[in-house]
Design an enzyme around this catalytic site. Sequence first.
Site, short mmCIF file in Angstrom:
data_model
loop_
_atom_site.label_atom_id
_atom_site.label_comp_id
_atom_site.label_asym_id
_atom_site.label_seq_id
_atom_site.Cartn_x
_atom_site.Cartn_y
_atom_site.Cartn_z
N TRP A 183 -14.00 21.38 10.49
CA TRP A 183 -14.45 23.05 10.89
C TRP A 183 -16.04 23.10 10.82
CZ3 TRP A 183 -15.06 27.87 9.36
CH2 TRP A 183 -15.24 29.31 10.01
N ARG B 21 -19.40 15.77 9.30
CA ARG B 21 -17.83 15.63 9.19
C ARG B 21 -17.59 14.01 8.11
NH1 ARG B 21 -18.15 17.33 14.73
NH2 ARG B 21 -18.02 19.99 14.65
N SER C 284 1.13 -1.23 -0.11
CA SER C 284 -0.13 -0.11 0.23
C SER C 284 0.87 1.14 -0.10
CB SER C 284 -1.03 -0.46 1.55
OG SER C 284 -1.36 -1.10 1.49
N GLU D 164 -5.59 16.04 -6.42
CA GLU D 164 -6.91 15.55 -5.17
C GLU D 164 -6.28 15.68 -4.65
OE1 GLU D 164 -7.86 12.46 -8.11
OE2 GLU D 164 -8.53 13.70 -9.78
N GLU E 144 1.62 10.64 -10.58
CA GLU E 144 0.46 11.14 -11.56
C GLU E 144 0.72 11.97 -11.46
OE1 GLU E 144 -1.65 9.14 -13.13
OE2 GLU E 144 0.08 7.38 -13.62
N GLU F 262 -9.26 7.60 -7.59
CA GLU F 262 -7.84 7.99 -8.61
C GLU F 262 -7.19 7.46 -8.51
OE1 GLU F 262 -6.28 9.52 -11.66
OE2 GLU F 262 -7.78 10.99 -10.99
#
Length: 123
Positions: free
Chosen positions: A52, A60, A22, A39, A33, A74
């Site tokens: 916030w 949240r 990973s 992103e 990329e 992605e």
Amino acid sequence: MTTQEKVNGTGLARIRRAMRCSYLGLTAAYRNEEAFRQELLLCLALLPAACWLGRTNVERALLVGSLIVLLIVELLNSAVEAVVNRIGPERHELSGLAKDLASAAVFMAIVHAVAVWFLVLFF
């Protein structure tokens, strides 16, 4: 024990190997990329805002979750592109279709994130 279990290991060894894979995947995506880097930076900038601006823990979680989904999609898009490019450089209708579908998935993840942020912040 199957051959696959021997290759991947078991228990903590398997978990360590999976974590390493990973890590290598994330660093490769960051290095190779441009879209992932953009992103990721956007998500890192919006993460504090999500914590916030969300009025409840559910809000949240929705705001942060939509950002994480975008990064996941992605990464999958990049994986599809890598596999298609590995097969060969020649143009093929199915290769183009695979890349277009993966790109469409990223677009839908962006639409999802925008919709979640809009709904949470304005309704």
